[in-house]
Design an enzyme around this catalytic site. Structure first.
Site, PDB file in Angstrom:
ATOM      1  N   HIS A  54       0.836  -1.206   0.000  1.00  0.00           N
ATOM      2  CA  HIS A  54       0.000   0.000   0.000  1.00  0.00           C
ATOM      3  C   HIS A  54       0.870   1.256   0.000  1.00  0.00           C
ATOM      4  O   HIS A  54       0.613   2.201  -0.762  1.00  0.00           O
ATOM      5  CB  HIS A  54      -0.934  -0.023   1.216  1.00  0.00           C
ATOM      6  CG  HIS A  54      -1.912   1.093   1.244  1.00  0.00           C
ATOM      7  ND1 HIS A  54      -1.804   2.137   2.141  1.00  0.00           N
ATOM      8  CD2 HIS A  54      -3.019   1.344   0.498  1.00  0.00           C
ATOM      9  CE1 HIS A  54      -2.810   2.973   1.935  1.00  0.00           C
ATOM     10  NE2 HIS A  54      -3.558   2.515   0.950  1.00  0.00           N
ATOM     11  N   ASP A  99      -6.110   1.644  -2.129  1.00  0.00           N
ATOM     12  CA  ASP A  99      -6.820   1.403  -0.871  1.00  0.00           C
ATOM     13  C   ASP A  99      -7.635   0.116  -0.930  1.00  0.00           C
ATOM     14  O   ASP A  99      -7.669  -0.655   0.036  1.00  0.00           O
ATOM     15  CB  ASP A  99      -7.727   2.589  -0.534  1.00  0.00           C
ATOM     16  CG  ASP A  99      -6.954   3.832  -0.119  1.00  0.00           C
ATOM     17  OD1 ASP A  99      -5.715   3.758   0.020  1.00  0.00           O
ATOM     18  OD2 ASP A  99      -7.592   4.883   0.071  1.00  0.00           O
TER      19      ASP A  99
END
Length: 145
Positions: free
Chosen positions: A75, A119
């Site tokens: 991420h 996300d």
């Protein structure tokens, strides 16, 4: 101009200058939290991911401690790529929906699509990765080299 008005004006100007030095809050953090909750229905609270391993939370260094921590590193790397594209991932707001099959993105701009995908990928990764309580709130100076 009255001296009292001048003092008030000066105070406002000084406070505005001080406020400009305060970094903005990451606006999409709330959206990311909701994506995590949608992907992990009935699971642990999303704040449990804010201080996990070497990469979940602010910053990151060293080798991820487990699969969940690798999700956070991926991420972070995804956000880094978004920044290279000229996006501001922590400030980019996007549209998403929480359907019966989990969350999905529905956005218009390239930056919104990319950040939402970062996300969404992380939220789904969290959902399939085991959570090890021993890796919560670790001493990063010792374990993240």
């Amino acid at each position: 101009m009255y001296p009292a008005h001048l003092l008030v004006l000066l105070a406002v100007c000084v406070s505005l200058l001080g406020a400009s030095a305060i970094p903005p809050l990451p606006l999409n953090l709330v959206q990311f939290t909701y994506l995590i909750q949608c992907a992990n229905k009935g699971s642990r609270p999303s704040y449990h991911y804010a201080d996990y391993g070497c990469y979940c939370g602010a910053g990151g260094s060293g080798t991820p401690v487990d699969e969940l921590d690798r999700c956070c590193k991926v991420h972070d790397d995804c956000y880094g790529e978004a920044e290279k594209m000229g996006c501001y991932p922590k400030l980019t707001m996007y549209n998403y929906y929480c359907g019966t099959e989990g969350p999905y993105c529905n956005t218009k701009t390239d930056c919104q699509r990319y950040v939402c995908a970062c996300d969404l990928q992380a939220a789904k990764c969290f959902a399939r990765s085991p959570y090890n309580n021993k890796n919560y709130n670790i001493d990063t100076s010792k374990r993240c080299k």
